[in-house]
Design a protein around this motif. Structure first.
Motif, PDB file in Angstrom:
ATOM      1  N   ASN A  80       0.819  -1.206   0.000  1.00  0.00           N
ATOM      2  CA  ASN A  80       0.000   0.000   0.000  1.00  0.00           C
ATOM      3  C   ASN A  80       0.860   1.267   0.000  1.00  0.00           C
ATOM      4  OD1 ASN A  80       0.845   0.469   2.661  1.00  0.00           O
ATOM      5  ND2 ASN A  80      -1.137   0.002   3.583  1.00  0.00           N
ATOM      6  N   THR A 104      -6.571  -6.427   1.850  1.00  0.00           N
ATOM      7  CA  THR A 104      -6.929  -5.048   2.194  1.00  0.00           C
ATOM      8  C   THR A 104      -7.448  -4.962   3.618  1.00  0.00           C
ATOM      9  OG1 THR A 104      -7.453  -4.547  -0.114  1.00  0.00           O
ATOM     10  CG2 THR A 104      -8.377  -3.085   1.570  1.00  0.00           C
ATOM     11  N   LYS A 105      -8.280  -5.926   3.995  1.00  0.00           N
ATOM     12  CA  LYS A 105      -8.832  -5.948   5.357  1.00  0.00           C
ATOM     13  C   LYS A 105      -7.713  -6.092   6.396  1.00  0.00           C
ATOM     14  CE  LYS A 105     -12.541  -8.387   5.855  1.00  0.00           C
ATOM     15  NZ  LYS A 105     -13.579  -7.383   6.225  1.00  0.00           N
ATOM     16  N   LEU A 107      -4.527  -5.268   6.095  1.00  0.00           N
ATOM     17  CA  LEU A 107      -3.738  -4.038   6.157  1.00  0.00           C
ATOM     18  C   LEU A 107      -4.461  -2.960   6.954  1.00  0.00           C
ATOM     19  CD1 LEU A 107      -2.270  -3.828   2.540  1.00  0.00           C
ATOM     20  CD2 LEU A 107      -0.972  -4.046   4.674  1.00  0.00           C
ATOM     21  N   GLU A 108      -5.758  -2.841   6.748  1.00  0.00           N
ATOM     22  CA  GLU A 108      -6.531  -1.846   7.497  1.00  0.00           C
ATOM     23  C   GLU A 108      -6.492  -2.137   8.991  1.00  0.00           C
ATOM     24  OE1 GLU A 108     -10.351  -2.087   5.720  1.00  0.00           O
ATOM     25  OE2 GLU A 108      -9.846  -0.781   4.015  1.00  0.00           O
ATOM     26  N   GLU A 109      -6.644  -3.393   9.355  1.00  0.00           N
ATOM     27  CA  GLU A 109      -6.628  -3.748  10.778  1.00  0.00           C
ATOM     28  C   GLU A 109      -5.240  -3.549  11.381  1.00  0.00           C
ATOM     29  OE1 GLU A 109      -8.493  -7.196  12.215  1.00  0.00           O
ATOM     30  OE2 GLU A 109     -10.260  -7.032  10.916  1.00  0.00           O
ATOM     31  N   GLU A 111      -2.897  -1.412  10.365  1.00  0.00           N
ATOM     32  CA  GLU A 111      -2.630   0.021  10.485  1.00  0.00           C
ATOM     33  C   GLU A 111      -3.418   0.645  11.628  1.00  0.00           C
ATOM     34  OE1 GLU A 111      -3.181   1.410   6.360  1.00  0.00           O
ATOM     35  OE2 GLU A 111      -1.007   1.759   6.398  1.00  0.00           O
ATOM     36  N   ALA A 112      -4.618   0.125  11.885  1.00  0.00           N
ATOM     37  CA  ALA A 112      -5.397   0.614  13.030  1.00  0.00           C
ATOM     38  C   ALA A 112      -4.662   0.302  14.336  1.00  0.00           C
ATOM     39  CB  ALA A 112      -6.782  -0.024  13.031  1.00  0.00           C
TER      40      ALA A 112
END
Length: 204
Positions: A80, A104-105, A107-109, A111-112
């Motif tokens: 990303n 994608t899911k 990576l989002e988790e 980064e959170a």
């Protein structure tokens, strides 16, 4: 989908890494499920799944999605804009759009967790990765929208038929294996033997 197909193992590993400015990668968290393989192969297989993830993320440009086929397996890779990369190893038939939805899911988790300061608790996130690997074995159950969204555009996903096609001109996988300090002597010997016998994607 039949119960036999649903029970089939279709996802084998996922690794998240940070891509550094010099092009190298730093492994952050990852898991491998090698339960379908022979007991004495499992240690080497885990090393090679990590090794393969590393060399593929290093050779994937930022914001680029690519899938790399190696005989009966497929590596799905995305890096990303924040230079976090994921490599997901599946079988050849696993739907690419579901693979990248999962990537994608994750990576989002992750980064959170970086934002809230809990990313250093890798053991907790490893458990989360295992849960996702289990849930997404059956892509239609994991992503119900897949049953109706057959027109999702995956034309921007670059496809390669072998890992060698991803390597830079003059690079050879054999040389990378020989030079790697991530692989034990036992794993390197296993790779050579598996390649000679054309065993299961050379080493997986």
């Amino acid at each position: 989908m039949s119960s036999t197909a649903a029970a089939k193992q279709r996802l084998f590993s996922v690794h998240i890494m940070r891509k550094e400015a010099n092009g190298s990668t730093t492994p952050l968290v990852g898991v491998s499920d090698v339960s379908k393989f022979g007991y004495f192969q499992r240690g080497s297989l885990k090393e090679f799944m990590l090794f393969t993830s590393k060399i593929l993320i290093e050779r994937t440009q930022t914001t680029l999605k690519q899938s790399v086929r190696e005989q009966e397996y497929m590596c799905h890779i995305f890096v990303n804009a924040n230079n976090l990369g994921v490599c997901l190893l599946s079988d050849n038939d696993y739907p690419r759009r579901v693979a990248f939805t999962l990537i994608t899911k994750l990576l989002e988790e992750y980064e959170a967790r970086v934002r809230d300061g809990t990313a250093s608790d890798t053991s907790d996130f490893e458990n989360k990765l295992f849960q996702y690997l289990t849930r997404y074995q059956n892509p239609e159950e994991a992503d119900p929208m897949m049953k109706i969204q057959r027109d999702l555009d995956d034309t921007k996903i670059i496809m390669h038929n072998t890992i060698d096609n991803v390597l830079a001109r003059g690079e050879k996988l054999d040389d990378l294996v020989a030079r790697s300090d991530m692989l034990s002597t036992q794993s390197k010997a296993f790779y050579k033997t598996a390649k000679k016998t054309n065993q299961c994607c050379s080493y997986w």
